[in-house]
Design an enzyme around this catalytic site. Structure first.
Site, PDB file in Angstrom:
ATOM      1  N   HIS A 121       3.597  -2.354   3.048  1.00  0.00           N
ATOM      2  CA  HIS A 121       3.623  -1.002   2.499  1.00  0.00           C
ATOM      3  C   HIS A 121       4.926  -0.748   1.756  1.00  0.00           C
ATOM      4  CE1 HIS A 121       0.640  -0.805   5.730  1.00  0.00           C
ATOM      5  NE2 HIS A 121       0.106   0.205   5.074  1.00  0.00           N
ATOM      6  N   ASP A 181       0.808  -1.217   0.000  1.00  0.00           N
ATOM      7  CA  ASP A 181       0.000   0.000   0.000  1.00  0.00           C
ATOM      8  C   ASP A 181       0.847   1.274   0.000  1.00  0.00           C
ATOM      9  OD1 ASP A 181      -2.096  -1.751   0.271  1.00  0.00           O
ATOM     10  OD2 ASP A 181      -2.991  -0.755   2.002  1.00  0.00           O
TER      11      ASP A 181
END
Length: 290
Positions: free
Chosen positions: A258, A113
């Site tokens: 992430h 992400d």
């Protein structure tokens, strides 16, 4: 030429606008729930920013987002939920995100992400290419518009590009029109850069409600959740991230990591550590299927 899936998505958009638009966007109630303080910020300024060589013009903004970004905490999904069925031939508006892959068989999904990031996204891509595995990158529009070549790099590596909104707000705190703008602008950008809109959307903080799920379906996307949170956003240490993956992974797991939003060097080191060990254990990282 548009693909068959893209044509189906266009039909899906038209159907849902008629069937859902008049009522579902007014429905309240949150599908995901908060389970204590945790989360990730869209940016923290720690990653070096390079001048983009080919900046893409951002799609026009819709209604402004209401309020500032929420505090850095993460909303977690309920366990054991199932999606709402629909008559054959009719698109469904899901009651929640997809948290597990169907037909596990050792298949898992690695998701990243808050990118694309000019420092950490290429590092993650190199590791994935080394082991010839696929992943999903949930991109933020305001980052993607600066680094469109990274979208090409992701797609050219065989990975999925998913929609993670334009500015990373908590969608359920917005009016439906503003939530739609956040998702639609990013889908439009991805389509402009790659030639096709995304199939998947991930809400910041994992927070969906009936109104935002209806918007997601109206835009032709499925909501993507996760079943294993590495908590790498908090930078707990490479060993901690690695242990969380190796300890909690199982068939069908969707892993949340992430590649943007700050210093992701621990994430990169952890992927380099746990990925070959997952492969040795028989797990196969894949893109989620519709």
């Amino acid at each position: 030429m548009k693909s068959e899936n893209h044509t189906n998505r266009q039909g899906r958009r038209s159907f849902v606008r008629g069937a859902v638009g008049l009522g579902a966007l007014a429905v309240g109630g949150v599908v995901s729930r908060a389970c204590g303080p945790s989360g990730h910020a869209a940016t923290d300024g720690s990653a070096p920013a390079a001048a983009p060589p080919h900046r893409v013009q951002a799609p026009a903004a819709g209604p402004p987002a209401a309020g500032a970004r929420p505090p850095t905490y993460r909303l977690r999904p309920f366990a054991g939920e199932t999606s709402m069925g629909a008559p054959a031939g009719n698109p469904a508006v899901r009651t929640h995100a997809v948290y597990f892959l169907e037909d596990g068989g050792g298949r898992i999904a690695l998701t990243f992400d808050d990118g694309p990031d000019p420092v950490y996204t290429p590092q993650v891509l190199r590791i994935l290419a080394q082991y010839n595995v696929q992943a999903t990158f949930c991109v933020i529009g305001e980052n993607a518009v600066q680094y469109p070549q990274l979208l090409h790099d992701i797609a050219n590596g065989g990975h999925a590009v998913a929609n993670h909104t334009w500015t990373h707000p908590q969608l359920t705190k917005l009016k439906p029109a503003a939530a739609r703008s956040e998702l639609e602008r990013t889908s439009d950008l991805i389509e402009k850069v790659l030639g096709a809109p995304p199939d998947w959307a991930r809400a910041p903080y994992g927070d969906w409600n009936p109104a935002t799920l209806a918007v997601c379906a109206d835009l032709g996307m499925e909501p993507l959740g996760w079943s294993l949170d590495t908590n790498d956003w908090a930078r707990p240490g490479t060993n901690s991230i690695t242990k969380s993956v190796l300890r909690d992974v199982k068939d069908g797991t969707i892993v949340l990591c992430h590649d943007g939003g700050g210093d992701r060097s621990q994430t990169v080191d952890a992927v380099r550590d746990y990925l070959p060990r997952l492969l040795d254990s028989g797990y196969v990282p894949v893109r989620p299927e519709l």
